[in-house]
Design a protein around this motif. Sequence first.
Motif, short mmCIF file in Angstrom:
data_model
loop_
_atom_site.label_atom_id
_atom_site.label_comp_id
_atom_site.label_asym_id
_atom_site.label_seq_id
_atom_site.Cartn_x
_atom_site.Cartn_y
_atom_site.Cartn_z
N GLN A 155 2.53 -11.92 4.86
CA GLN A 155 2.45 -10.47 4.64
C GLN A 155 1.75 -9.82 5.85
O GLN A 155 1.34 -10.50 6.78
N PHE A 175 3.71 -5.69 -1.96
CA PHE A 175 2.41 -5.04 -2.08
C PHE A 175 1.72 -5.54 -3.35
O PHE A 175 2.34 -5.57 -4.43
N ARG A 177 -1.49 -5.60 -6.29
CA ARG A 177 -1.98 -4.55 -7.21
C ARG A 177 -2.96 -3.62 -6.50
O ARG A 177 -3.18 -2.50 -6.94
N ASP A 178 -3.54 -4.11 -5.39
CA ASP A 178 -4.44 -3.26 -4.59
C ASP A 178 -3.66 -2.37 -3.61
O ASP A 178 -4.26 -1.67 -2.80
N GLY A 179 -2.35 -2.40 -3.69
CA GLY A 179 -1.55 -1.56 -2.81
C GLY A 179 -1.41 -2.10 -1.40
O GLY A 179 -0.84 -1.44 -0.53
N LYS A 180 -1.93 -3.30 -1.16
CA LYS A 180 -1.87 -3.88 0.19
C LYS A 180 -0.96 -5.11 0.21
O LYS A 180 -0.72 -5.74 -0.81
N SER A 181 -0.51 -5.40 1.43
CA SER A 181 0.37 -6.54 1.67
C SER A 181 -0.47 -7.65 2.29
O SER A 181 -0.91 -7.53 3.43
#
Lengths: 210, 210
Positions: A155, A175, A177-181
């Motif tokens: 990622q 992505f 659950r924290d909105g990050k990859s």
Amino acid sequence: MKIAIIGTTGMAGQAIYLEAVKRGHDVTAIVRDGKKAQTILGASTQLLTKDIFDLTSDDLANFDVVVNAFANHQASYLNLDALTHLLHLFRQSAKRIIFILGAASLQLNPNEILFDRLKQVPDNAAWIDEPRYGVLELDILRATPDVNWTGVSPQQDFIPGPASAYKTSDDSIIFGRDGKSHVTAGNMALGILDEIETPQHLRRRFTISD
Amino acid sequence: MKIAIIGTTGMAGQAIYLEAVKRGHDVTAIVRDGKKAQTILGASTQLLTKDIFDLTSDDLANFDVVVNAFANHQASYLNLDALTHLLHLFRQSAKRIIFILGAASLQLNPNEILFDRLKQVPDNAAWIDEPRYGVLELDILRATPDVNWTGVSPQQDFIPGPASAYKTSDDSIIFGRDGKSHVTAGNMALGILDEIETPQHLRRRFTISD
């Protein structure tokens, strides 16, 4: 299985090496600096001490799978050159080779890859070549029908960390659950060893996330 | 100038060799089969007898310009592999290398290259790989800022024949008064030697026609 890992002293290479050994495979570390490798990986590590560009087909003939974890973040053109050198060695053979790619070629949506955004970031000259070459590496793999290749992208954030559990997708960025990859080296290693033991992405790229 | 030509026994290589010798350059033929080369080119031909994939930077260090005229029409993936091998040897140097490419990457119009039409030809499996790899070769060159490369495409019909006079364009296919796209080996050689002596297409591709 007899597995060789090129670039075993890097973050990805180390994690894959340790996971492969843990699963009982017969693993060889292909490295330039044998002493460094044995310091990092252990004194009993099986070594093939050779520069990637000096590797020949004969050097790699006895392995069931070769994993290319070589990555140079400064002279990133070497990542492309390493990929094409290895493809040349594997052409017209049934031998399997797995390439760890970058994340820049992942699809953000059907019309846009991560690189399309990265190249718009101001003052990117210091780092844009690595993702740029990474996109080209996947293009070259996809144009290579005569090698038994698999590409694996991490990622956007590829970070040290243990194995826990992982998800995959074919070409889409994932992505959390924290909105990050993001993906840890440990989870990359889990996903890659599962792919080695149960091939599911022959001549395709897939991506692994936490 | 000190010029090396790789693949000197092929149609293009021979013509370039003869034109370069005629103009008084110090020319070396890089070939796999030295006897064959001296039979074709003359017993006094300066030879470097080596497989293209075994060439090192040191082998090529003493030439002002290297011309890659290697072309394998059966195992056409080797054309791509040769290009990437040579790029690796020339990275980060000021040395000049000229690649003879195919015609498939030439623009028919701003939205279409010749390959777009070739791939629609029925039953093309026996020959489509060579133009397909040729298009990728130019993509790779265009992604290579750290090599002093020039690409030269012939026309769709690249045929034996003497030098007479030639035209060039940057990326557009050139149709002659007969409505066809053609260039003789002799005219390719004229255009390439002029480009060697007076560089006009650094890090660009151009095309030569009758």
